[in-house]
Design an enzyme around this catalytic site. Structure first.
Site, PDB file in Angstrom:
ATOM      1  CE  LYS A   1      -9.752 -12.656  -3.867  1.00 11.51           C
ATOM      2  NZ  LYS A   1      -9.094 -12.280  -2.451  1.00 11.51           N
TER       3      LYS A   1
ATOM      4  CE  LYS B   1      -4.387  -1.719   1.825  1.00 13.34           C
ATOM      5  NZ  LYS B   1      -5.432  -1.577   2.900  1.00 13.34           N
TER       6      LYS B   1
ATOM      7  CE  LYS C   1     -13.544  -4.979  -1.956  1.00  9.49           C
ATOM      8  NZ  LYS C   1     -14.111  -5.179  -0.577  1.00  9.49           N
TER       9      LYS C   1
END
Ligand code: TRP
Length: 334
Positions: free
Chosen positions: A197, A115, A200
């Site tokens: 995978k 991140k 979203k």
């Protein structure tokens, strides 16, 4: 333990909308957990602000997420679905646990490194201590089990380490939590790159089925799903696209892959994709209808939010009082 049941805690971020992968891989498994566990599911808005958020958007997404969980079938009386920011104990315990966590441990967290690389302009201290807040979430509720994705295992490990360290100093204060990876439910892959995978945050809108996609959109996305060209419906690793569609179909219908192979023996990909699309759309339609109905019922949802914040606070405060006493804070005078 609460009412003789073991405790379950999980947190979910209100970023983006939920996908079919979230539904089949996680949410659906949770529907029956409340029989065995006292379940707490927190919309973790404190975690969300570790990256910059638009305030109005964050509020809206958090409410939609909470509503969607109820629409998907989580009974909000048997399952305490609540906002993390409504229970101040999360932040309080996080501070205390910060003082029992080593910088060296946090430096090893791979999610922080990822991140930080992604948000190089905002590497804030909250992003760094994110795992400590997560530990606080879990330990505050004395969770026995924590359903998490594999990507959160490192955070669960540090939670256990912090809890054990604290217990070694002060006695048995915290339950040591176990990860719950779920019944090896199907891992749903991207419709466009079936070795990845379903996510979203995928930039290709055709890669994911969103829980709120309408029937036409769902069928169109399945029609466009990437497959191989040999036109046989067989469950094989060499055919990741078809394998993923079989997994989805199996997961929705409860049929085994072998039964699905048999059902579509002699049929082509066109027929199969349409069948998968229709089955998924039929499964999601009632969830969507319920979501729309609940969204209009402000009073009902507000009532749930209030009652669950109270219930969660009650449980959280029990742990917090104990912890404060152990570390040497003076008792409150009432
Ligand atoms: N970090 C988790 C995620 O991104 C969300 C989360 C926050 C969580 N607190 C938690 C998950 C406590 C399980 C338990 O998926």
């Amino acid at each position: 333990m609460l009412d003789g049941k073991k405790m379950l805690f999980s947190g979910m971020q209100a970023t983006g909308t939920l996908t079919l992968g979230n539904y089949l891989g996680a949410l659906k498994n949770w529907l029956t957990m409340s029989e065995e566990y006292e379940c707490f599911y927190s919309v973790v808005d404190l975690h969300s602000i570790t990256v910059r958020q638009d305030p109005a958007e964050l509020r809206k997404r958090a409410r939609n997420l909470l509503t969607l969980y109820i629409a998907a079938g989580l009974d909000p009386v048997k399952n305490c679905i609540y906002y993390q920011s409504h229970v101040s104990g999360h932040a309080e315990l996080a501070w205390i646990l910060n003082c029992f966590t080593y910088v060296g441990e946090l430096n090893r967290m791979t999610q922080f490194k990822d991140k930080a690389a992604k948000h190089a302009d905002n590497i804030n201290a909250g992003l760094y201590t994110y795992p400590v807040l997560m530990a606080a979430d879990i330990l505050l509720f004395q969770a026995d089990v924590v359903p998490v994705g594999i990507d959160q295992m490192q955070h669960l490990e540090i939670t256990r380490d912090i809890a054990e360290r604290f217990n070694n100093i002060y006695g048995d204060v915290f339950t040591i939590p176990e990860a719950y990876l779920g019944k090896t439910g199907a891992k749903i892959m991207s419709l466009q790159e079936p070795t990845k995978k379903m996510s979203k945050s995928d930039e290709n809108p055709n890669a994911s089925i969103l829980l709120m996609d309408d029937t036409d959109t769902i069928i169109r996305k399945f029609k466009r799903a990437v497959t191989d060209s040999d036109n046989t419906i067989l469950y094989k690793d060499e055919k990741p696209g078809i394998k993923n569609l079989i997994d989805i179909y199996s997961s929705v219908t409860g049929k085994t892959p072998a039964e699905v192979e048999k059902e579509f023996d002699g049929k082509g990909y066109g027929d199969f994709k349409l069948a998968v699309g229709e089955t998924v759309a039929d499964m999601l339609k009632p969830v969507q209808d319920k979501f729309n109905e609940l969204s209009k019922d402000k009073e009902y949802i507000d009532g749930i939010i209030k009652a669950n914040a109270e219930k969660a606070s009650y449980v959280a405060n029990k742990t917090l009082r104990k912890v404060k006493k152990k570390v040497g804070f003076p008792e409150m005078i009432r």
